[in-house]
Motif scaffolding. Sequence first.
Motif, mmCIF file in Angstrom:
data_model
loop_
_atom_site.group_PDB
_atom_site.id
_atom_site.type_symbol
_atom_site.label_atom_id
_atom_site.label_comp_id
_atom_site.label_asym_id
_atom_site.label_seq_id
_atom_site.Cartn_x
_atom_site.Cartn_y
_atom_site.Cartn_z
ATOM 1 N N ALA A 122 -47.786 133.577 83.261
ATOM 2 C CA ALA A 122 -48.743 133.578 84.376
ATOM 3 C C ALA A 122 -48.027 133.374 85.702
ATOM 4 C CB ALA A 122 -49.790 132.493 84.150
ATOM 5 N N PRO A 123 -47.247 134.365 86.136
ATOM 6 C CA PRO A 123 -46.494 134.191 87.395
ATOM 7 C C PRO A 123 -47.401 133.963 88.608
ATOM 8 C CG PRO A 123 -46.349 136.455 86.611
ATOM 9 C CD PRO A 123 -47.016 135.659 85.539
ATOM 10 N N GLN A 124 -48.617 134.511 88.571
ATOM 11 C CA GLN A 124 -49.533 134.310 89.696
ATOM 12 C C GLN A 124 -49.935 132.852 89.838
ATOM 13 O OE1 GLN A 124 -50.082 136.075 86.980
ATOM 14 N NE2 GLN A 124 -52.126 135.703 86.155
ATOM 15 N N PHE A 125 -49.910 132.102 88.742
ATOM 16 C CA PHE A 125 -50.214 130.665 88.798
ATOM 17 C C PHE A 125 -49.155 129.937 89.624
ATOM 18 C CE2 PHE A 125 -49.640 126.346 87.138
ATOM 19 C CZ PHE A 125 -50.900 125.834 87.387
ATOM 20 N N LEU A 126 -47.876 130.253 89.373
ATOM 21 C CA LEU A 126 -46.793 129.604 90.138
ATOM 22 C C LEU A 126 -46.883 129.968 91.624
ATOM 23 C CD1 LEU A 126 -43.677 129.841 87.815
ATOM 24 C CD2 LEU A 126 -45.125 127.871 88.275
ATOM 25 N N GLU A 127 -47.252 131.216 91.924
ATOM 26 C CA GLU A 127 -47.398 131.613 93.322
ATOM 27 C C GLU A 127 -48.515 130.823 93.999
ATOM 28 O OE1 GLU A 127 -47.996 135.840 93.249
ATOM 29 O OE2 GLU A 127 -46.039 136.195 92.336
ATOM 30 N N VAL B 30 -49.636 127.847 93.112
ATOM 31 C CA VAL B 30 -49.214 126.448 93.223
ATOM 32 C C VAL B 30 -48.225 126.291 94.381
ATOM 33 C CG1 VAL B 30 -47.949 124.599 92.056
ATOM 34 C CG2 VAL B 30 -49.682 125.892 90.818
ATOM 35 N N ALA B 31 -47.336 127.263 94.571
ATOM 36 C CA ALA B 31 -46.356 127.194 95.656
ATOM 37 C C ALA B 31 -47.033 127.143 97.019
ATOM 38 C CB ALA B 31 -45.403 128.381 95.576
ATOM 39 N N VAL B 32 -48.181 127.765 97.135
ATOM 40 C CA VAL B 32 -48.922 127.752 98.404
ATOM 41 C C VAL B 32 -49.514 126.366 98.652
ATOM 42 C CG1 VAL B 32 -50.949 128.695 99.593
ATOM 43 C CG2 VAL B 32 -49.421 130.210 98.323
ATOM 44 N N LEU C 41 -48.443 123.342 97.284
ATOM 45 C CA LEU C 41 -47.473 122.240 97.347
ATOM 46 C C LEU C 41 -46.915 122.059 98.746
ATOM 47 C CD1 LEU C 41 -45.401 122.825 94.089
ATOM 48 C CD2 LEU C 41 -47.057 121.025 94.513
ATOM 49 N N PRO C 42 -46.757 120.810 99.164
ATOM 50 C CA PRO C 42 -46.119 120.568 100.471
ATOM 51 C C PRO C 42 -44.624 120.881 100.370
ATOM 52 C CG PRO C 42 -46.492 118.502 99.329
ATOM 53 C CD PRO C 42 -47.137 119.572 98.499
ATOM 54 N N PRO C 43 -43.975 121.079 101.494
ATOM 55 C CA PRO C 43 -42.544 121.410 101.469
ATOM 56 C C PRO C 43 -41.677 120.317 100.819
ATOM 57 C CG PRO C 43 -43.450 121.687 103.686
ATOM 58 C CD PRO C 43 -44.523 121.090 102.842
ATOM 59 N N GLU C 44 -42.183 119.095 100.812
ATOM 60 C CA GLU C 44 -41.398 117.973 100.258
ATOM 61 C C GLU C 44 -41.588 117.805 98.755
ATOM 62 O OE1 GLU C 44 -44.011 117.349 102.446
ATOM 63 O OE2 GLU C 44 -42.890 117.593 104.281
ATOM 64 N N TRP C 45 -42.184 118.761 98.056
ATOM 65 C CA TRP C 45 -42.508 118.575 96.637
ATOM 66 C C TRP C 45 -41.270 118.297 95.798
ATOM 67 C CZ3 TRP C 45 -40.734 121.224 92.461
ATOM 68 C CH2 TRP C 45 -40.081 122.432 92.705
ATOM 69 N N LEU C 46 -40.138 118.914 96.141
ATOM 70 C CA LEU C 46 -38.932 118.705 95.345
ATOM 71 C C LEU C 46 -38.450 117.261 95.454
ATOM 72 C CD1 LEU C 46 -36.886 119.951 93.452
ATOM 73 C CD2 LEU C 46 -35.560 120.671 95.445
ATOM 74 N N ALA C 47 -38.542 116.671 96.632
ATOM 75 C CA ALA C 47 -38.158 115.268 96.798
ATOM 76 C C ALA C 47 -39.071 114.366 95.979
ATOM 77 C CB ALA C 47 -38.202 114.883 98.274
ATOM 78 N N TRP C 48 -40.370 114.668 95.995
ATOM 79 C CA TRP C 48 -41.315 113.871 95.198
ATOM 80 C C TRP C 48 -41.025 114.029 93.700
ATOM 81 C CZ3 TRP C 48 -44.484 110.181 96.789
ATOM 82 C CH2 TRP C 48 -44.807 110.133 98.142
ATOM 83 N N ALA C 49 -40.743 115.236 93.266
ATOM 84 C CA ALA C 49 -40.447 115.478 91.852
ATOM 85 C C ALA C 49 -39.164 114.754 91.444
ATOM 86 C CB ALA C 49 -40.323 116.978 91.586
ATOM 87 N N THR C 50 -38.160 114.787 92.307
ATOM 88 C CA THR C 50 -36.911 114.085 92.021
ATOM 89 C C THR C 50 -37.153 112.581 91.928
ATOM 90 O OG1 THR C 50 -35.667 115.802 93.177
ATOM 91 C CG2 THR C 50 -34.545 113.707 92.827
ATOM 92 N N GLY C 51 -37.951 112.060 92.832
ATOM 93 C CA GLY C 51 -38.296 110.639 92.791
ATOM 94 C C GLY C 51 -39.049 110.271 91.526
ATOM 95 N N ALA C 52 -39.933 111.159 91.086
ATOM 96 C CA ALA C 52 -40.692 110.901 89.861
ATOM 97 C C ALA C 52 -39.768 110.857 88.653
ATOM 98 C CB ALA C 52 -41.773 111.962 89.674
#
Length: 101
Positions: free
Chosen positions: A42-47, A49-51, A53-64
């Motif tokens: 379901a590539p459209q799902f990731l697209e 979700v990308a819209v 998510l805030p730009p800082e999502w990777l930092a939050w994921a790393t912190g988690a």
Amino acid sequence: MNTLTPTQVAYPGAAVLRTILQTVAGVILGAASVVAVVAVLAPQFLEAVAVILPPEWLAWATGAVATIGALAGAFARIMAIPGVNAWLTKVQLGAAGKHEA
């Protein structure tokens, strides 16, 4: 009866580091697998979700991931306390000592 000290109790620091490593690796690989499957099915799902998510999502994921690893390490350290291990042994969940061959 031979009572040997389990390695987790004798070397709690190593037990903690092993637990953190395996937990962080498991979370990362598990999340990557889910994303890979979703990307294929379901590539459209990731697209979508990308819209959202805030730009800082990777930092939050790393912190988690770091938080999950730290908590797992803390629990490993608690379970390596001799008294806690003795109680865990009574309920068949304790670390056992290595028996000489």
